[in-house]
Write a protein that holds these residues in place. Structure first.
Motif, PDB file in Angstrom:
ATOM      1  N   LEU A 104       0.798  -1.224   0.000  1.00  0.00           N
ATOM      2  CA  LEU A 104       0.000   0.000   0.000  1.00  0.00           C
ATOM      3  C   LEU A 104       0.835   1.280   0.000  1.00  0.00           C
ATOM      4  O   LEU A 104       0.269   2.371  -0.100  1.00  0.00           O
ATOM      5  CB  LEU A 104      -0.930   0.014   1.225  1.00  0.00           C
ATOM      6  CG  LEU A 104      -1.884  -1.174   1.373  1.00  0.00           C
ATOM      7  CD1 LEU A 104      -2.704  -1.010   2.643  1.00  0.00           C
ATOM      8  CD2 LEU A 104      -2.784  -1.292   0.158  1.00  0.00           C
ATOM      9  N   HIS A 106       3.274   4.480  -0.903  1.00  0.00           N
ATOM     10  CA  HIS A 106       3.212   5.341  -2.090  1.00  0.00           C
ATOM     11  C   HIS A 106       4.234   6.487  -2.033  1.00  0.00           C
ATOM     12  O   HIS A 106       4.925   6.677  -1.031  1.00  0.00           O
ATOM     13  CB  HIS A 106       1.797   5.921  -2.233  1.00  0.00           C
ATOM     14  CG  HIS A 106       1.324   6.640  -1.005  1.00  0.00           C
ATOM     15  ND1 HIS A 106       1.810   7.865  -0.629  1.00  0.00           N
ATOM     16  CD2 HIS A 106       0.399   6.300  -0.061  1.00  0.00           C
ATOM     17  CE1 HIS A 106       1.230   8.262   0.479  1.00  0.00           C
ATOM     18  NE2 HIS A 106       0.360   7.322   0.858  1.00  0.00           N
ATOM     19  N   THR A 134       8.786   1.809  -1.731  1.00  0.00           N
ATOM     20  CA  THR A 134       7.546   1.882  -2.503  1.00  0.00           C
ATOM     21  C   THR A 134       7.652   1.183  -3.854  1.00  0.00           C
ATOM     22  O   THR A 134       8.728   1.098  -4.442  1.00  0.00           O
ATOM     23  CB  THR A 134       7.156   3.347  -2.761  1.00  0.00           C
ATOM     24  OG1 THR A 134       8.264   4.007  -3.414  1.00  0.00           O
ATOM     25  CG2 THR A 134       6.868   4.059  -1.459  1.00  0.00           C
ATOM     26  N   ASP A 136       4.913   1.923  -6.480  1.00  0.00           N
ATOM     27  CA  ASP A 136       3.631   2.459  -6.976  1.00  0.00           C
ATOM     28  C   ASP A 136       3.772   3.082  -8.357  1.00  0.00           C
ATOM     29  O   ASP A 136       2.863   3.779  -8.815  1.00  0.00           O
ATOM     30  CB  ASP A 136       3.046   3.470  -5.977  1.00  0.00           C
ATOM     31  CG  ASP A 136       3.790   4.810  -5.974  1.00  0.00           C
ATOM     32  OD1 ASP A 136       4.946   4.848  -6.448  1.00  0.00           O
ATOM     33  OD2 ASP A 136       3.219   5.807  -5.492  1.00  0.00           O
ATOM     34  N   THR A 161      -5.915   1.885  -1.915  1.00  0.00           N
ATOM     35  CA  THR A 161      -4.907   0.841  -2.048  1.00  0.00           C
ATOM     36  C   THR A 161      -3.753   1.416  -2.866  1.00  0.00           C
ATOM     37  O   THR A 161      -3.660   2.642  -3.033  1.00  0.00           O
ATOM     38  CB  THR A 161      -5.517  -0.415  -2.722  1.00  0.00           C
ATOM     39  OG1 THR A 161      -4.515  -1.421  -2.812  1.00  0.00           O
ATOM     40  CG2 THR A 161      -6.053  -0.103  -4.113  1.00  0.00           C
ATOM     41  N   ASN A 162      -2.877   0.587  -3.347  1.00  0.00           N
ATOM     42  CA  ASN A 162      -1.793   1.058  -4.201  1.00  0.00           C
ATOM     43  C   ASN A 162      -2.397   1.768  -5.416  1.00  0.00           C
ATOM     44  O   ASN A 162      -3.276   1.224  -6.069  1.00  0.00           O
ATOM     45  CB  ASN A 162      -0.957  -0.155  -4.652  1.00  0.00           C
ATOM     46  CG  ASN A 162       0.323   0.249  -5.365  1.00  0.00           C
ATOM     47  OD1 ASN A 162       0.336   1.115  -6.236  1.00  0.00           O
ATOM     48  ND2 ASN A 162       1.421  -0.401  -4.994  1.00  0.00           N
ATOM     49  N   LEU A 213       1.708  -6.365  -9.600  1.00  0.00           N
ATOM     50  CA  LEU A 213       2.181  -4.994  -9.769  1.00  0.00           C
ATOM     51  C   LEU A 213       2.998  -4.845 -11.049  1.00  0.00           C
ATOM     52  O   LEU A 213       2.924  -3.801 -11.719  1.00  0.00           O
ATOM     53  CB  LEU A 213       3.017  -4.565  -8.551  1.00  0.00           C
ATOM     54  CG  LEU A 213       2.229  -4.341  -7.256  1.00  0.00           C
ATOM     55  CD1 LEU A 213       3.176  -3.980  -6.118  1.00  0.00           C
ATOM     56  CD2 LEU A 213       1.176  -3.238  -7.435  1.00  0.00           C
TER      57      LEU A 213
END
Length: 356
Positions: A104, A106, A134, A136, A161-162, A213
C-alpha cells in the motif's frame, strides 16, 4: 604520493565522509607525507544531500508525508533557486513501520515536497532516487504534481490501495520547472529488471503481489510512453514518473562526480580509493564505485576498492578487498572505521614494497 579518496556510505556503519577519513588515516599511518584529497560521494541515493552540502548548498527542513501518509519533517539542500531532495528520507525503506503493508505504500510525499519547493521559488529540483520502500510506479508523485489519475468509473482515485491498482486512466502535465531524477540503477519500468521483480522482495512484497504490480506497471508503461527508458524503474518507478512530467533521468553517480570536479582531481592523483558496504554485480551498473573505477581506468590511474562485503569484484580495479579479515560479521561504527584504517595501511605498505 597523491591519494584521491571517494568512499560511498557503509550503510548502518559509516557515512561517506567518515569512511574516507578512515582510509585517509590508514594511508597517513603508513606514509605521513602522503597528500590526501577526499570528498563525500553518492550515486543518487543515501548521502546525496551531504555531497551537495559539502559543496556549498545550505541544508534546510520542510514538512511532507511519508510512504504511508504520515506527516514527516525532512532535510533538503538549497543553493539559490536550486534544490536537492533525497526520496529515501520521504519514502525510504527505513521509514516503513512494522505494521505497514508494503503493497500500500506510495510516493505522494515526494510530489508534495516538490510542489512546496516550487512555491518557495525553486526553478530547478534534483530528486535523488534510491533506497525506497515503494512500488507504486510513481503514481503517488504524479497525483501530487497535478496529473489526472482516474479509476475504472472515471472518478479520481481515492488511494484506498496502491494507486497502481486503482488507476485505469492517466493524463500527465509537464512540470513548469526543471526536474531531474538522479538514479543509481538502469532498470526499466516493468519486466524482470523492473522495480517489482528486481526490488519487490527486499521491500516485503509477496510473489503474487510482485507479479500483479509488474502487470500494472507494464500497462502504465505504455500509457506513459516509458518503453525502453533506462532508469524509469528507479525508486519503484518514480524515475519513470519524473520522466512522464517532462523531467530528465540522469546517472546520479556521473552527476555527482561532475559536481565535485572529479576529472580534474583525478588527473592529479597517483591512486584512487573507493568502496562501499557491499560490492556486487550492481556496483557495475551505475553505482558510484563502478563509475569511479571506469573513469580511473580511462585516465590510467590505479584504483583500489575497500568494501564491507565483496560478492563480485569490479572489472578494471587494481584490486577489491573486504575489510573482514576472516569472515563477515556485524561491525559497529568504531569497528568499521578501525578495519578500514587498518586495511588501507596494510594495502599501501604492500604497494610500496611492489614499487621497490
Amino acid at each position: 604520493m597523491r591519494h584521491l579518496i571517494l568512499m560511498d556510505t557503509f550503510k548502518g556503519s559509516l557515512a561517506s565522509k567518515e569512511a574516507a577519513e578512515a582510509v585517509a588515516a590508514g594511508i597517513l599511518q603508513q606514509d605521513p607525507s602522503a597528500i590526501i584529497d577526499q570528498s563525500p560521494v553518492a550515486d543518487g541515493g543515501e548521502g546525496t544531500l551531504t555531497v551537495y552540502a559539502a559543496g556549498g548548498y545550505e541544508m534546510r527542513t520542510e514538512w511532507t508525508v511519508d510512504l504511508a501518509g504520515r506527516p514527516c519533517e525532512v532535510m533538503y539542500a538549497q543553493h539559490g533557486q536550486e534544490a536537492v531532495i533525497e526520496v529515501a528520507q520521504i519514502c525510504g525503506l527505513s521509514m516503513r513501520h512494522e505494521t505497514d503493508d508494503p503493497f500500500l505504500l506510495h510516493t505522494k510525499g515526494v510530489g508534495h515536497l516538490v510542489q512546496t519547493l516550487r512555491r518557495k521559488g525553486m526553478t530547478k529540483i534534483r530528486v535523488a532516487l534510491g533506497g525506497t520502500g515503494t512500488t507504486d510506479g510513481g503514481l503517488g508523485f504524479l497525483h501530487e504534481m497535478g496529473c489526472s489519475l482516474r479509476d475504472e468509473e472515471d472518478r479520481p482515485i481515492r488511494f484506498h490501495t496502491n494507486p497502481l491498482v486503482e488507476t485505469q486512466r492517466l493524463t500527465c502535465i509537464d512540470a513548469p520547472f526543471s526536474l531531474e531524477a538522479l538514479v543509481d540503477v538502469r532498470s526499466h519500468y516493468s519486466g524482470q529488471d523492473g522495480p517489482a521483480y528486481l526490488f519487490g522482495p527486499q521491500k516485503g512484497l509477496r510473489r503474487n503481489e510482485i507479479e500483479y504490480l509488474d502487470q500494472r506497471l507494464k500497462e502504465m508503461e505504455t500509457i506513459l510512453k516509458l518503453e525502453n527508458i533506462q532508469g524509469a524503474g528507479a525508486a519503484g518507478g518514480l524515475g519513470g514518473a519524473i520522466h512522464a512530467v517532462g523531467g530528465t533521468i540522469v546517472s546520479g553517480a556521473q552527476s555527482i562526480l561532475t559536481y565535485i570536479g572529479f576529472e580534474e582531481r583525478l588527473r592529479k592523483a597517483d591512486y584512487v580509493w573507493t568502496g562501499e558496504g557491499k560490492v556486487d554485480h550492481q556496483s557495475q551498473l551505475g553505482k558510484i564505485t563502478g563509475e569511479i573505477v571506469r573513469s580511473a581506468g580511462v585516465a590510467q590511474v590505479p584504483c583500489l576498492i575497500l568494501a564491507g562485503i565483496v560478492e563480485e569484484k569490479v572489472s578494471g580495479a587494481l584490486d577489491c578487498r573486504s575489510i573482514h579479515v576472516n569472515q563477515p560479521v556485524t561491525l559497529d561504527k568504531e569497528q568499521t572505521f578501525a578495519r578500514l584504517k587498518e586495511q588501507a595501511s596494510i594495502w599501501l605498505k604492500e604497494l610500496s614494497r611492489e614499487k621497490g
